[in-house]
Motif scaffolding. Structure first.
Motif, PDB file in Angstrom:
ATOM      1  N   ALA A 179       0.808  -1.225   0.000  1.00 13.43           N
ATOM      2  CA  ALA A 179       0.000   0.000   0.000  1.00 13.43           C
ATOM      3  C   ALA A 179       0.840   1.273   0.000  1.00 13.43           C
ATOM      4  O   ALA A 179       0.288   2.375  -0.107  1.00 13.43           O
ATOM      5  CB  ALA A 179      -0.954   0.001   1.191  1.00 13.43           C
ATOM      6  N   GLN A 180       2.153   1.158   0.068  1.00 11.68           N
ATOM      7  CA  GLN A 180       3.019   2.327  -0.045  1.00 11.68           C
ATOM      8  C   GLN A 180       3.127   2.811  -1.488  1.00 11.68           C
ATOM      9  O   GLN A 180       3.591   3.926  -1.739  1.00 11.68           O
ATOM     10  CB  GLN A 180       4.417   2.021   0.509  1.00 11.68           C
ATOM     11  N   ASP A 181       2.690   1.993  -2.432  1.00  8.03           N
ATOM     12  CA  ASP A 181       2.736   2.346  -3.849  1.00  8.03           C
ATOM     13  C   ASP A 181       1.903   3.607  -4.090  1.00  8.03           C
ATOM     14  O   ASP A 181       0.713   3.639  -3.759  1.00  8.03           O
ATOM     15  CB  ASP A 181       2.197   1.172  -4.671  1.00  8.03           C
ATOM     16  N   PRO A 182       2.491   4.648  -4.656  1.00 12.33           N
ATOM     17  CA  PRO A 182       1.747   5.887  -4.898  1.00 12.33           C
ATOM     18  C   PRO A 182       0.501   5.683  -5.779  1.00 12.33           C
ATOM     19  O   PRO A 182      -0.487   6.389  -5.599  1.00 12.33           O
ATOM     20  CB  PRO A 182       2.760   6.793  -5.602  1.00 12.33           C
ATOM     21  N   ASP A 183       0.533   4.734  -6.695  1.00 15.12           N
ATOM     22  CA  ASP A 183      -0.641   4.501  -7.545  1.00 15.12           C
ATOM     23  C   ASP A 183      -1.807   3.930  -6.743  1.00 15.12           C
ATOM     24  O   ASP A 183      -2.963   4.280  -6.987  1.00 15.12           O
ATOM     25  CB  ASP A 183      -0.299   3.564  -8.708  1.00 15.12           C
ATOM     26  N   ILE A 184      -1.526   3.044  -5.798  1.00 13.95           N
ATOM     27  CA  ILE A 184      -2.599   2.512  -4.955  1.00 13.95           C
ATOM     28  C   ILE A 184      -3.180   3.629  -4.108  1.00 13.95           C
ATOM     29  O   ILE A 184      -4.405   3.776  -3.997  1.00 13.95           O
ATOM     30  CB  ILE A 184      -2.096   1.335  -4.089  1.00 13.95           C
ATOM     31  N   GLN A 185      -2.334   4.460  -3.536  1.00 18.22           N
ATOM     32  CA  GLN A 185      -2.831   5.569  -2.725  1.00 18.22           C
ATOM     33  C   GLN A 185      -3.568   6.595  -3.577  1.00 18.22           C
ATOM     34  O   GLN A 185      -4.523   7.224  -3.117  1.00 18.22           O
ATOM     35  CB  GLN A 185      -1.678   6.212  -1.950  1.00 18.22           C
ATOM     36  N   ARG A 186      -3.166   6.772  -4.802  1.00 21.63           N
ATOM     37  CA  ARG A 186      -3.795   7.759  -5.681  1.00 21.63           C
ATOM     38  C   ARG A 186      -5.182   7.314  -6.147  1.00 21.63           C
ATOM     39  O   ARG A 186      -6.122   8.083  -6.183  1.00 21.63           O
ATOM     40  CB  ARG A 186      -2.889   8.010  -6.907  1.00 21.63           C
ATOM     41  N   TRP A 187      -5.291   6.041  -6.539  1.00 21.98           N
ATOM     42  CA  TRP A 187      -6.514   5.598  -7.211  1.00 21.98           C
ATOM     43  C   TRP A 187      -7.502   4.878  -6.310  1.00 21.98           C
ATOM     44  O   TRP A 187      -8.611   4.556  -6.750  1.00 21.98           O
ATOM     45  CB  TRP A 187      -6.165   4.717  -8.398  1.00 21.98           C
ATOM     46  N   THR A 188      -7.133   4.570  -5.069  1.00 19.93           N
ATOM     47  CA  THR A 188      -8.083   3.941  -4.156  1.00 19.93           C
ATOM     48  C   THR A 188      -8.403   4.929  -3.038  1.00 19.93           C
ATOM     49  O   THR A 188      -7.811   6.000  -2.963  1.00 19.93           O
ATOM     50  CB  THR A 188      -7.517   2.644  -3.545  1.00 19.93           C
ATOM     51  N   THR A 189      -9.299   4.534  -2.179  1.00 18.23           N
ATOM     52  CA  THR A 189      -9.686   5.421  -1.085  1.00 18.23           C
ATOM     53  C   THR A 189      -9.004   5.033   0.232  1.00 18.23           C
ATOM     54  O   THR A 189      -9.470   5.428   1.295  1.00 18.23           O
ATOM     55  CB  THR A 189     -11.215   5.435  -0.908  1.00 18.23           C
ATOM     56  N   ILE A 190      -7.888   4.293   0.152  1.00 20.05           N
ATOM     57  CA  ILE A 190      -7.148   4.009   1.384  1.00 20.05           C
ATOM     58  C   ILE A 190      -6.535   5.315   1.886  1.00 20.05           C
ATOM     59  O   ILE A 190      -6.342   6.258   1.117  1.00 20.05           O
ATOM     60  CB  ILE A 190      -6.056   2.929   1.179  1.00 20.05           C
ATOM     61  N   PRO A 191      -6.247   5.387   3.167  1.00 18.34           N
ATOM     62  CA  PRO A 191      -5.628   6.612   3.684  1.00 18.34           C
ATOM     63  C   PRO A 191      -4.292   6.891   2.989  1.00 18.34           C
ATOM     64  O   PRO A 191      -3.572   5.976   2.598  1.00 18.34           O
ATOM     65  CB  PRO A 191      -5.400   6.292   5.168  1.00 18.34           C
ATOM     66  N   SER A 192      -4.007   8.168   2.844  1.00 12.81           N
ATOM     67  CA  SER A 192      -2.740   8.578   2.243  1.00 12.81           C
ATOM     68  C   SER A 192      -2.218   9.779   3.029  1.00 12.81           C
ATOM     69  O   SER A 192      -2.901  10.804   3.081  1.00 12.81           O
ATOM     70  CB  SER A 192      -2.944   8.945   0.775  1.00 12.81           C
ATOM     71  N   PRO A 193      -1.071   9.679   3.661  1.00 14.00           N
ATOM     72  CA  PRO A 193      -0.154   8.545   3.617  1.00 14.00           C
ATOM     73  C   PRO A 193      -0.746   7.333   4.343  1.00 14.00           C
ATOM     74  O   PRO A 193      -1.563   7.474   5.251  1.00 14.00           O
ATOM     75  CB  PRO A 193       1.096   9.054   4.316  1.00 14.00           C
ATOM     76  N   TYR A 194      -0.322   6.149   3.921  1.00 11.66           N
ATOM     77  CA  TYR A 194      -0.797   4.898   4.494  1.00 11.66           C
ATOM     78  C   TYR A 194       0.209   4.446   5.545  1.00 11.66           C
ATOM     79  O   TYR A 194       1.333   4.098   5.226  1.00 11.66           O
ATOM     80  CB  TYR A 194      -0.959   3.842   3.402  1.00 11.66           C
ATOM     81  N   LEU A 195      -0.224   4.488   6.793  1.00 11.31           N
ATOM     82  CA  LEU A 195       0.641   4.153   7.919  1.00 11.31           C
ATOM     83  C   LEU A 195       0.460   2.692   8.322  1.00 11.31           C
ATOM     84  O   LEU A 195      -0.562   2.075   8.001  1.00 11.31           O
ATOM     85  CB  LEU A 195       0.315   5.053   9.107  1.00 11.31           C
TER      86      LEU A 195
END
Length: 191
Positions: free
Chosen positions: A28-44
């Motif tokens: 989940a540290q992948d910037p594309d996953i954080q960009r295109w999904t609704t997971i928290p960003s930054p993902y801790l």
């Protein structure tokens, strides 16, 4: 409901547990996953812990969300997939692929297996997919799986506090040659 495990020709779809926390966190540290999904960003790491130790088991226990880790035979995490109940007979599917496992068809294969399971085991009559406009990788999975694109919904997604337009598509049991639990009367095509 107790978690189930699904298998395909190349994959094992199973629930994730505490042993998978570091793997999910790292993917989940992948910037594309954080960009295109609704997971928290930054993902801790605490987000991964809460997801795996609370959200996933609670979703299975109350039959509101069915989350699968998508694993290769080696045990390596290829992605995540979830089916969330939206209303009677309707659920929404979401997924992401780990960066190093994209463009191998794994998420399409997992989506087909999960959709079949949802239609046959959960009595779902409509499976919806949504993705932010521009997320062409997610749209390709939906299209390869057989979803029918139904349009663009304006301001329908909230991604980290920003309203965004999204594409929407659906998959019906009949799209996979399966019966529906309720009769379906499509609108006349002449309208």
């Amino acid at each position: 409901m107790e978690p189930v495990t699904l298998t395909t020709e190349r994959l094992l779809l199973r629930t994730v547990d505490a042993h998978d926390t570091d793997t999910v966190y790292a993917a989940a540290q992948d910037p594309d996953i954080q960009r295109w999904t609704t997971i928290p960003s930054p993902y801790l790491r605490e987000h991964a812990v809460g997801f795996i130790e609370q959200a996933v088991p609670e979703g299975w226990a109350n039959a509101s969300m069915f989350t699968f880790g998508v694993f290769l035979p080696s045990g390596e995490l290829a992605g995540m997939l979830g089916i969330t109940m939206r209303s009677l007979g309707t659920a929404e599917i979401g997924f992401w692929a780990a960066k190093e496992h994209r463009r191998n068809g794994y998420i399409t294969e997992a989506t087909l297996a999960a959709a079949h399971w949802a239609f046959t085991a959960l009595a779902i009559d409509r499976l919806e997919w949504r993705a932010e406009v521009g997320n062409t990788a997610s749209r390709a999975v939906a299209e390869h799986t057989g979803f029918t694109l139904e349009g663009t919904l304006r301001s329908a997604l909230n991604n980290n506090g920003v309203r965004r337009d999204c594409w929407m598509a659906s998959l019906l049991p009949s799209d996979m040659g399966l019966p529906s639990t309720a009769p379906y009367l499509p609108a006349p095509s002449s309208l």
